[in-house]
Design an enzyme around this catalytic site. Structure first.
Site, PDB file in Angstrom:
ATOM      1  N   THR A  82      -5.059  -2.580  -3.745  1.00  0.00           N
ATOM      2  CA  THR A  82      -4.660  -2.423  -2.340  1.00  0.00           C
ATOM      3  C   THR A  82      -5.884  -2.133  -1.488  1.00  0.00           C
ATOM      4  O   THR A  82      -6.038  -2.657  -0.384  1.00  0.00           O
ATOM      5  CB  THR A  82      -3.630  -1.289  -2.217  1.00  0.00           C
ATOM      6  OG1 THR A  82      -2.484  -1.598  -3.016  1.00  0.00           O
ATOM      7  CG2 THR A  82      -3.211  -1.098  -0.775  1.00  0.00           C
ATOM      8  N   ASP A 106      -6.848   7.304  -9.223  1.00  0.00           N
ATOM      9  CA  ASP A 106      -6.843   6.037  -9.952  1.00  0.00           C
ATOM     10  C   ASP A 106      -8.210   5.369  -9.984  1.00  0.00           C
ATOM     11  O   ASP A 106      -8.591   4.741 -10.979  1.00  0.00           O
ATOM     12  CB  ASP A 106      -5.764   5.094  -9.425  1.00  0.00           C
ATOM     13  CG  ASP A 106      -5.776   4.890  -7.918  1.00  0.00           C
ATOM     14  OD1 ASP A 106      -6.744   5.295  -7.245  1.00  0.00           O
ATOM     15  OD2 ASP A 106      -4.791   4.322  -7.396  1.00  0.00           O
ATOM     16  N   GLY A 114       4.017   0.920  -9.729  1.00  0.00           N
ATOM     17  CA  GLY A 114       3.633   1.836 -10.791  1.00  0.00           C
ATOM     18  C   GLY A 114       3.925   1.196 -12.127  1.00  0.00           C
ATOM     19  O   GLY A 114       4.686   0.230 -12.228  1.00  0.00           O
ATOM     20  N   ALA A 162      -0.354   2.216  -4.960  1.00  0.00           N
ATOM     21  CA  ALA A 162       0.282   2.292  -3.646  1.00  0.00           C
ATOM     22  C   ALA A 162       1.380   1.258  -3.457  1.00  0.00           C
ATOM     23  O   ALA A 162       2.196   1.391  -2.543  1.00  0.00           O
ATOM     24  CB  ALA A 162      -0.774   2.124  -2.550  1.00  0.00           C
TER      25      ALA A 162
END
Length: 485
Positions: free
Chosen positions: A273, A251, A25, A22
């Site tokens: 996150t 993920d 990457g 989030a």
């Protein structure tokens, strides 16, 4: 089970993991084999959402086409150093999706923190009572779950100009292969799968969602196909090039594959996150007690169930740091954590699950307001605020582990922390202290490792069940132990 579970693995080979979080990457280049697990970062890039004006409000979207361009750059770097790559797998955060018409993306996907999702809750609950919704889909209540977003799109007529939706990792996979499908671990976060892992046609109908927009489902370990010929110039792999393999595309599903645990006696925290706190099960638990505690049943690799609860996670720290830097303070997280570790343990902690902390913005002020409303004194310094955030997260983690064990009957004897939180020694020790259980931290790159392991097994570089894959992680990864004080 996918791949080649009964045969013998071949020699070592290489795969690439595309892991989209989030906030950032990356593309990871990995060599895997029966006794080999080596990962190298080929590319890392920010994932920065954008606000655009939509008539009467500023809507929050993902810059997914920008992310895809960064993915291609990372894969191009891999192709130059390793033209014989065997496979590519894609995972990402959950619940968000893109709408397509005739294969073309219709606008950038909405961000799950966009305010539009609030309306979806009332739309769904007008059709299906929350208790029944939990029995059907098994998901904890989060106002941004896919079914609420889909309900808003249906009500707003978005499907008048769209004939398909694809979750984020499935959309990236489609752009790589031309194949539209949905991998089950991430599809489970829509709230629209049955306990058997199929689309819940009855529930989809009751919510007036267009069934034809739902892609076919595949399991982790399925070979999707080769790269599109149009990518050959940008990704000059040798021969026919690598296949694209469906991995645990949520993920957290990939991260849990890489937790070196005995699932019958341990809990995990995939800490980034979000802090995803739970246990691994063979079957769903959809008790009323679980619904009241807001636990979710999400799909895992090999048909396992990730029974977990979302805690706000390192988002609290990253948003606080962003606010202090916006104010002009010259602060960094590592320095603040070092200062925080020297402070006394706070007497009071806040509720890390309070919904006020979900949206982007001034996190320190919102935390201070939480304390003020209860007649408590909030920390005055950034280091003090960091310490109370860490202790509040640790308290939430410990409480959630205890509830997970109580609701499922799993006798938790240890907590495994993987992901970015495994690097946070203060958080790991505080979690051990507040839970009264040893914390085993690592691997940090759990999501990419889980992605890689599923690919390796699918293309015959590895064999065995999840326990065998986890044993490889345990043999090749440094794990740090924190005992409760």
């Amino acid at each position: 089970m996918s791949g080649n579970p009964l045969g013998r693995a071949t020699q070592d080979g290489t795969v690439a993991a595309v892991d989209l979080g989030a906030t950032s990457g990356r593309v990871m280049h990995a060599r895997v084999g029966a006794n080999t697990l080596e990962l190298t970062e080929a590319a890392r890039f920010p994932n920065t959402p954008v606000r655009v004006w939509e008539g009467s409000r500023a809507a929050l979207h993902w810059n997914l086409t920008g992310l895809y361009a960064s993915v291609l750059d990372g894969l191009a770097s891999v192709s130059r150093s390793d033209p014989a790559l065997r496979s590519i797998g894609v995972d990402s955060w959950a619940v968000d999706y893109g709408l397509l018409r005739n294969g073309r993306l219709v606008g950038e996907p909405y961000h799950y923190r966009d305010e539009r999702t609030e309306r979806g809750v009332s739309l769904v609950q007008a059709a299906v009572e929350p208790a029944e919704l939990y029995r059907e889909g098994g998901l904890q209540f989060l106002p941004f779950n896919s079914l609420y977003q889909l309900a808003v799109d249906a009500a707003d007529g978005a499907f008048d100009s769209a004939d398909r939706f694809l979750l984020v990792p499935d959309l990236i996979t489609y752009w790589l292969t031309g194949v539209q499908q949905a991998e089950r671990t991430n599809a489970s976060t829509t709230g629209l799968l049955t306990a058997e892992g199929e689309w819940n046609d009855a529930l989809i109908g009751r919510l007036a969602l267009p069934r034809e927009a739902f892609p076919s489902l595949v399991s982790a370990g399925t070979s999707v196909g080769g790269l599109l010929p149009t990518l050959a110039r940008d990704l000059p792999f040798a021969g026919a090039g690598p296949v694209v393999t469906a991995v645990g595309s949520h993920d957290t599903a990939s991260a849990v594959v890489a937790v070196p645990m005995d699932a019958s006696r341990a809990a995990y925290i995939s800490c980034g996150t979000w802090g995803l706190v739970g246990v691994e099960l063979e079957h769903r638990v959809v008790s009323e007690e679980g619904r009241a505690a807001n636990f979710t049943n999400e799909g895992g690799v090999d048909g396992r169930i990730r029974y977990l609860h979302n805690v706000m996670g390192l988002w609290l720290l990253s948003e606080s740091l962003r606010e202090w830097q916006r104010r002009g303070l010259q602060v960094g997280l590592s320095g603040l954590l070092a200062e925080a570790a020297e402070l006394p343990r706070p007497t009071d902690v806040f509720d890390a699950d309070d919904p006020r902390f979900l949206a982007p913005g001034d996190m320190p002020s919102r935390i201070a307001s939480w304390f003020d409303e209860r007649g408590l004194r909030a920390p005055a310094s950034p280091a003090g605020m960091v310490r109370v955030i860490v202790e509040s997260l640790a308290a939430a983690f410990g409480d959630t582990v205890q509830r997970a064990g109580s609701l499922t009957g799993v006798g938790v004897e240890a907590i495994h922390i993987v992901g970015g939180g495994a690097r946070n020694a203060l958080l790991c020790q505080a979690t051990a202290d507040r839970s009264g259980l040893p914390v085993l931290a690592g691997p940090v790159e759990a999501t990419a490792i889980g992605n890689v392991l599923v690919q390796g097994r699918a293309v015959g570089l590895l064999t065995g069940d999840l326990e065998t894959l986890r044993a490889l992680v345990a043999r090749t990864t440094q794990i740090v132990r924190y005992d409760p004080r």
